[in-house]
Design an enzyme around this catalytic site. Sequence first.
Site, mmCIF file in Angstrom:
data_model
loop_
_atom_site.group_PDB
_atom_site.id
_atom_site.type_symbol
_atom_site.label_atom_id
_atom_site.label_comp_id
_atom_site.label_asym_id
_atom_site.label_seq_id
_atom_site.Cartn_x
_atom_site.Cartn_y
_atom_site.Cartn_z
ATOM 1 C CG ASN A 268 -16.115 -33.298 -51.545
ATOM 2 O OD1 ASN A 268 -16.186 -34.510 -51.671
ATOM 3 N ND2 ASN A 268 -15.463 -32.095 -52.266
ATOM 4 C CG MET B 269 -11.046 -22.801 -48.377
ATOM 5 S SD MET B 269 -10.239 -24.182 -49.095
ATOM 6 C CE MET B 269 -8.990 -23.391 -50.159
ATOM 7 N NE ARG B 270 -10.876 -20.005 -41.337
ATOM 8 C CZ ARG B 270 -10.104 -19.087 -41.325
ATOM 9 N NH1 ARG B 270 -9.217 -18.491 -40.519
ATOM 10 N NH2 ARG B 270 -10.573 -17.952 -42.245
ATOM 11 C CG LEU B 271 -3.101 -24.406 -41.914
ATOM 12 C CD1 LEU B 271 -1.841 -23.974 -41.527
ATOM 13 C CD2 LEU B 271 -2.942 -25.761 -42.556
ATOM 14 N N GLY C 242 -19.261 -26.930 -51.550
ATOM 15 C CA GLY C 242 -20.062 -27.636 -50.734
ATOM 16 C C GLY C 242 -20.596 -28.876 -51.534
ATOM 17 C CG ASN D 126 -8.582 -32.030 -45.515
ATOM 18 O OD1 ASN D 126 -9.488 -31.429 -45.968
ATOM 19 N ND2 ASN D 126 -7.417 -31.570 -46.059
ATOM 20 C CG HIS E 72 -5.073 -32.208 -50.918
ATOM 21 N ND1 HIS E 72 -5.319 -30.987 -50.910
ATOM 22 C CD2 HIS E 72 -4.299 -32.488 -51.710
ATOM 23 C CE1 HIS E 72 -4.530 -30.221 -51.732
ATOM 24 N NE2 HIS E 72 -3.687 -31.169 -52.192
HETATM 25 C C1 GRF Z 1 -12.399 -30.163 -53.034
HETATM 26 O O1 GRF Z 1 -11.751 -30.585 -54.029
HETATM 27 C C2 GRF Z 1 -11.328 -30.671 -51.852
HETATM 28 O O2 GRF Z 1 -10.618 -31.632 -52.272
HETATM 29 C C3 GRF Z 1 -10.678 -29.572 -51.488
HETATM 30 O O3 GRF Z 1 -11.623 -28.445 -51.706
HETATM 31 C C4 GRF Z 1 -12.524 -28.776 -52.646
HETATM 32 C C5 GRF Z 1 -13.932 -28.584 -52.040
HETATM 33 O O4 GRF Z 1 -14.917 -28.561 -52.986
HETATM 34 N N1 GRF Z 1 -10.265 -29.664 -50.067
HETATM 35 P P1 GRF Z 1 -16.499 -28.507 -52.591
HETATM 36 O O5 GRF Z 1 -16.490 -27.479 -51.818
HETATM 37 O O6 GRF Z 1 -16.596 -29.869 -51.648
HETATM 38 O O7 GRF Z 1 -17.258 -28.553 -53.950
#
Ligand code: GRF
Length: 206
Positions: A24, A100-102, A22, A117, A119
């Site tokens: 982000n 982590m899912r579609l 978390g 999203n 990435h």
């Molecule tokens: C990030 O690197 C993002 O790009 C990817 O999953 C990671 C999540 O990290 N989709 P966090 O849980 O926000 O630390």
Amino acid sequence: MKTAESHGQRVPRIAVFASGSGSNFQALIDAAREQLLGGDIALLVCDKLQARVIERAKLAGVKAALFEPKKYASREEYEQDVLRLLRKHQIDFVVLAGYMRLVTPVLLRAYEGRMVNIHPSLLPSFPGMHAVRQALHYGVKVTGVTVHLVDEGMDTGPILAQQVVAVMPDDTEDTLSARIQQAEHALYPQVVQQMIARSLVKSASV
Ligand code: GRF
């Protein structure tokens, strides 16, 4: 700056979907606190009971909704339940941050153009779970971060923004991931803010 409230509209409400640490989510919370997001983080949707992001939500005073997708007969049924909750909380935008899912058409139709999203690569290179490892393995000299609108694919969907991160000769997965995450934390709040601003302009002009 004109805010949603000064337009006579309510402040846009954002749900963050996350499954892990978390960081982000935290960057988005911090930006919202500094009034840099153009919206409030009103809800965390989490599909992993042990995820650290839940603790972050508690500390930030954000409601955390925990789901157990395995308990549903299908992905669509799971998302119907999530969608009911999003509607109950009057959520306008969905921000995936390490979710982590579609996503299926159930949520995609409801949040078309309003779901993003992030990435850790320069898409379309290295989609999927091991983007940083694959970048190192391939020997690329630059990688980075992509923010894109969500569609049914894995890390596909129209690209909204990208940020380049240089790969250093002595980088490990950990050191490169850390620099990519720094870039993510700066970029994601900006792109979310821009998505919200664009959508307010659109709704003001109809
Ligand atoms: C990030 O690197 C993002 O790009 C990817 O999953 C990671 C999540 O990290 N989709 P966090 O849980 O926000 O630390």
